[in-house]
Design an enzyme around this catalytic site. Structure first.
Site, PDB file in Angstrom:
ATOM      1  N   GLY A  45     -55.727   0.914  59.007  1.00  0.00           N
ATOM      2  CA  GLY A  45     -54.741   1.209  57.887  1.00  0.00           C
ATOM      3  C   GLY A  45     -53.734  -0.206  58.000  1.00  0.00           C
ATOM      4  N   SER A  46     -52.814  -0.548  56.957  1.00  0.00           N
ATOM      5  CA  SER A  46     -51.839  -1.279  56.964  1.00  0.00           C
ATOM      6  C   SER A  46     -51.548  -1.977  55.141  1.00  0.00           C
ATOM      7  CB  SER A  46     -52.191  -2.795  57.722  1.00  0.00           C
ATOM      8  OG  SER A  46     -51.070  -3.538  58.448  1.00  0.00           O
ATOM      9  N   ARG A  47     -51.486  -2.948  54.840  1.00  0.00           N
ATOM     10  CA  ARG A  47     -51.058  -3.048  54.039  1.00  0.00           C
ATOM     11  C   ARG A  47     -52.131  -5.003  53.271  1.00  0.00           C
ATOM     12  NH1 ARG A  47     -44.770  -5.357  52.962  1.00  0.00           N
ATOM     13  NH2 ARG A  47     -45.277  -7.610  51.478  1.00  0.00           N
TER      14      ARG A  47
END
Length: 215
Positions: free
Chosen positions: A184-186
Protein backbone atom coordinates in the site's frame (compact mmCIF):
# COMPACT_ATOMS: atom_id res chain seq x y z
CA UNK A 1 8.52 -1.43 -25.06
CA UNK A 2 5.99 -3.64 -26.77
CA UNK A 3 2.43 -3.73 -25.49
CA UNK A 4 2.97 -7.50 -25.20
CA UNK A 5 5.90 -7.02 -22.85
CA UNK A 6 6.18 -8.67 -19.46
CA UNK A 7 5.14 -5.44 -17.74
CA UNK A 8 1.61 -5.95 -19.07
CA UNK A 9 1.27 -9.38 -17.51
CA UNK A 10 1.05 -10.45 -13.87
CA UNK A 11 3.67 -12.69 -12.34
CA UNK A 12 3.21 -16.40 -11.68
CA UNK A 13 -0.17 -17.44 -10.20
CA UNK A 14 -1.65 -14.01 -10.94
CA UNK A 15 0.58 -12.31 -8.36
CA UNK A 16 2.41 -9.02 -8.73
CA UNK A 17 5.96 -9.21 -10.05
CA UNK A 18 8.58 -8.20 -7.49
CA UNK A 19 7.02 -9.84 -4.42
CA UNK A 20 9.22 -12.94 -4.29
CA UNK A 21 11.64 -11.58 -1.62
CA UNK A 22 8.70 -11.20 0.74
CA UNK A 23 6.48 -14.10 -0.27
CA UNK A 24 8.90 -17.02 -0.77
CA UNK A 25 10.43 -17.00 2.75
CA UNK A 26 6.95 -16.86 4.27
CA UNK A 27 5.68 -19.74 2.12
CA UNK A 28 8.78 -21.80 2.93
CA UNK A 29 8.48 -21.19 6.67
CA UNK A 30 4.77 -22.08 6.61
CA UNK A 31 5.47 -25.30 4.69
CA UNK A 32 8.33 -26.40 6.96
CA UNK A 33 6.48 -25.72 10.22
CA UNK A 34 3.36 -27.46 8.87
CA UNK A 35 5.39 -30.58 8.10
CA UNK A 36 7.07 -30.47 11.51
CA UNK A 37 3.70 -30.09 13.25
CA UNK A 38 2.71 -33.53 11.93
CA UNK A 39 5.53 -35.01 14.04
CA UNK A 40 5.21 -32.68 16.99
CA UNK A 41 1.98 -30.75 17.59
CA UNK A 42 3.89 -28.00 19.36
CA UNK A 43 5.01 -26.75 15.94
CA UNK A 44 1.36 -25.91 15.19
CA UNK A 45 1.78 -22.77 17.27
CA UNK A 46 4.13 -21.50 14.57
CA UNK A 47 2.52 -23.18 11.57
CA UNK A 48 -0.95 -21.67 12.02
CA UNK A 49 0.06 -17.98 12.08
CA UNK A 50 2.60 -18.51 9.28
CA UNK A 51 -0.04 -20.18 7.12
CA UNK A 52 -2.45 -17.33 7.85
CA UNK A 53 0.28 -14.80 6.97
CA UNK A 54 0.93 -16.62 3.69
CA UNK A 55 -2.75 -16.45 2.81
CA UNK A 56 -2.82 -12.75 3.62
CA UNK A 57 0.22 -12.05 1.46
CA UNK A 58 -1.29 -13.96 -1.47
CA UNK A 59 -4.29 -11.64 -1.16
CA UNK A 60 -2.20 -8.48 -0.69
CA UNK A 61 -0.06 -9.19 -3.76
CA UNK A 62 -2.81 -10.19 -6.18
CA UNK A 63 -2.61 -8.64 -9.64
CA UNK A 64 -5.89 -9.03 -11.57
CA UNK A 65 -6.18 -8.36 -15.30
CA UNK A 66 -8.32 -5.35 -16.16
CA UNK A 67 -9.87 -3.72 -19.20
CA UNK A 68 -8.84 -0.02 -19.31
CA UNK A 69 -11.59 2.53 -18.72
CA UNK A 70 -12.71 4.93 -21.44
CA UNK A 71 -11.69 8.25 -19.86
CA UNK A 72 -8.65 10.15 -21.14
CA UNK A 73 -6.88 9.93 -17.77
CA UNK A 74 -7.27 6.86 -15.56
CA UNK A 75 -6.53 6.31 -11.91
CA UNK A 76 -3.01 4.91 -11.46
CA UNK A 77 -3.95 3.20 -8.19
CA UNK A 78 -6.60 1.29 -6.32
CA UNK A 79 -7.65 3.18 -3.20
CA UNK A 80 -9.53 6.21 -1.91
CA UNK A 81 -9.15 9.80 -3.11
CA UNK A 82 -7.45 11.47 -0.15
CA UNK A 83 -7.23 15.02 -1.45
CA UNK A 84 -7.70 17.16 -4.56
CA UNK A 85 -5.55 20.29 -4.63
CA UNK A 86 -5.08 23.14 -7.09
CA UNK A 87 -1.36 23.50 -7.83
CA UNK A 88 0.35 26.91 -8.35
CA UNK A 89 1.18 26.07 -11.98
CA UNK A 90 -2.48 25.46 -12.87
CA UNK A 91 -2.43 21.67 -12.55
CA UNK A 92 -4.62 19.74 -10.12
CA UNK A 93 -3.14 17.10 -7.85
CA UNK A 94 -5.29 14.06 -7.09
CA UNK A 95 -3.85 12.03 -4.19
CA UNK A 96 -5.01 8.41 -3.86
CA UNK A 97 -4.41 6.54 -0.61
CA UNK A 98 -3.78 2.79 -0.92
CA UNK A 99 -4.54 0.64 2.13
CA UNK A 100 -2.80 -2.71 2.74
CA UNK A 101 -5.99 -4.39 1.47
CA UNK A 102 -5.87 -2.72 -1.96
CA UNK A 103 -4.13 -4.10 -5.06
CA UNK A 104 -0.60 -2.67 -4.91
CA UNK A 105 0.21 -2.71 -8.63
CA UNK A 106 0.07 0.77 -10.18
CA UNK A 107 -0.86 1.53 -13.78
CA UNK A 108 -0.16 4.22 -16.37
CA UNK A 109 -2.88 6.91 -16.24
CA UNK A 110 -2.73 7.27 -20.04
CA UNK A 111 -0.69 6.16 -23.03
CA UNK A 112 2.68 7.75 -23.60
CA UNK A 113 6.45 7.50 -23.41
CA UNK A 114 8.29 7.47 -20.09
CA UNK A 115 10.54 10.52 -20.27
CA UNK A 116 11.68 10.53 -16.65
CA UNK A 117 11.61 8.20 -13.64
CA UNK A 118 13.37 9.67 -10.63
CA UNK A 119 13.84 7.99 -7.25
CA UNK A 120 13.82 10.42 -4.31
CA UNK A 121 14.97 9.31 -0.86
CA UNK A 122 12.86 10.27 2.13
CA UNK A 123 11.04 9.19 5.26
CA UNK A 124 8.34 6.59 5.92
CA UNK A 125 5.54 8.34 7.79
CA UNK A 126 2.00 7.01 7.22
CA UNK A 127 0.78 7.84 3.71
CA UNK A 128 -2.35 9.57 5.01
CA UNK A 129 -0.18 12.08 6.90
CA UNK A 130 0.48 15.43 5.17
CA UNK A 131 4.22 14.98 5.83
CA UNK A 132 4.17 11.86 3.61
CA UNK A 133 4.92 14.24 0.72
CA UNK A 134 8.53 13.99 1.94
CA UNK A 135 8.52 10.18 1.97
CA UNK A 136 10.56 7.85 -0.21
CA UNK A 137 9.05 8.17 -3.69
CA UNK A 138 9.42 7.64 -7.42
CA UNK A 139 8.45 10.56 -9.66
CA UNK A 140 7.29 9.64 -13.18
CA UNK A 141 6.83 11.82 -16.26
CA UNK A 142 5.02 10.66 -19.39
CA UNK A 143 5.00 12.38 -22.78
CA UNK A 144 1.36 11.97 -23.86
CA UNK A 145 -1.26 13.35 -26.24
CA UNK A 146 -2.16 15.79 -23.42
CA UNK A 147 1.45 16.86 -22.94
CA UNK A 148 3.63 16.04 -19.94
CA UNK A 149 1.85 14.04 -17.23
CA UNK A 150 3.44 13.64 -13.80
CA UNK A 151 2.51 11.02 -11.24
CA UNK A 152 4.28 9.98 -8.05
CA UNK A 153 4.46 6.67 -6.17
CA UNK A 154 4.94 7.41 -2.46
CA UNK A 155 6.05 4.88 0.14
CA UNK A 156 4.39 4.79 3.56
CA UNK A 157 5.04 3.52 7.07
CA UNK A 158 4.71 -0.13 6.03
CA UNK A 159 5.64 0.07 2.34
CA UNK A 160 9.41 0.35 2.21
CA UNK A 161 10.03 -0.56 -1.42
CA UNK A 162 8.80 0.79 -4.75
CA UNK A 163 9.45 -1.55 -7.67
CA UNK A 164 9.28 0.02 -11.18
CA UNK A 165 8.31 -2.33 -14.01
CA UNK A 166 9.32 -0.14 -16.96
CA UNK A 167 12.29 2.08 -17.76
CA UNK A 168 12.85 5.53 -19.23
CA UNK A 169 12.11 5.46 -22.95
CA UNK A 170 9.43 2.77 -22.64
CA UNK A 171 6.16 3.29 -24.49
CA UNK A 172 3.26 2.39 -22.22
CA UNK A 173 -0.39 1.84 -23.00
CA UNK A 174 -3.20 3.42 -21.01
CA UNK A 175 -3.77 1.23 -17.96
CA UNK A 176 -0.51 -0.72 -18.40
CA UNK A 177 1.22 -1.98 -15.25
CA UNK A 178 4.14 0.34 -14.46
CA UNK A 179 5.21 -0.64 -10.96
CA UNK A 180 4.45 -1.88 -7.47
CA UNK A 181 4.38 -0.34 -4.00
CA UNK A 182 4.65 -3.16 -1.51
CA UNK A 183 1.85 -3.10 1.08
CA UNK A 184 0.00 0.00 0.00
CA UNK A 185 0.79 3.69 0.38
CA UNK A 186 -0.15 6.58 -1.92
CA UNK A 187 -0.05 7.67 -5.56
CA UNK A 188 -0.44 11.29 -6.70
CA UNK A 189 -1.34 12.22 -10.27
CA UNK A 190 -1.21 15.78 -11.61
CA UNK A 191 -4.00 16.65 -14.04
CA UNK A 192 -3.00 19.21 -16.70
CA UNK A 193 -4.26 22.78 -16.50
CA UNK A 194 -7.87 23.10 -17.66
CA UNK A 195 -8.88 19.52 -16.77
CA UNK A 196 -11.53 19.23 -14.06
CA UNK A 197 -11.34 16.12 -11.85
CA UNK A 198 -14.18 13.64 -12.30
CA UNK A 199 -13.67 12.20 -8.81
CA UNK A 200 -14.23 13.63 -5.34
CA UNK A 201 -12.54 13.22 -1.98
CA UNK A 202 -13.54 9.94 -0.35
CA UNK A 203 -14.36 8.22 -3.64
CA UNK A 204 -12.88 4.78 -4.32
CA UNK A 205 -10.80 4.28 -7.46
CA UNK A 206 -9.75 1.23 -9.43
CA UNK A 207 -6.35 1.39 -11.14
CA UNK A 208 -6.60 1.46 -14.91
CA UNK A 209 -10.41 1.66 -14.82
CA UNK A 210 -11.69 4.71 -12.92
CA UNK A 211 -11.60 7.92 -14.95
CA UNK A 212 -10.03 10.98 -13.32
CA UNK A 213 -11.31 13.47 -15.91
CA UNK A 214 -14.56 14.18 -17.76
CA UNK A 215 -13.04 13.64 -21.21
Amino acid sequence: MSHDSASRRPGPLGLARGVSPWLLPTVAAAAVTSLLSRRDRRWAAAALPLTALTGGMLWFFRDPDRTPGGARILSPADGVVQSIDAWPDGRTRVAIFMSPLDVHVNRAPLAGTVTSMRHVSGGYVPAFDKDSENNERVVWHLDTALGDIEFVQIAGAVARRIVPYVAVGAKVAKGERIGLIRLGSRVDVYLPEGITPAVSVGERTVAGVTGLDHG
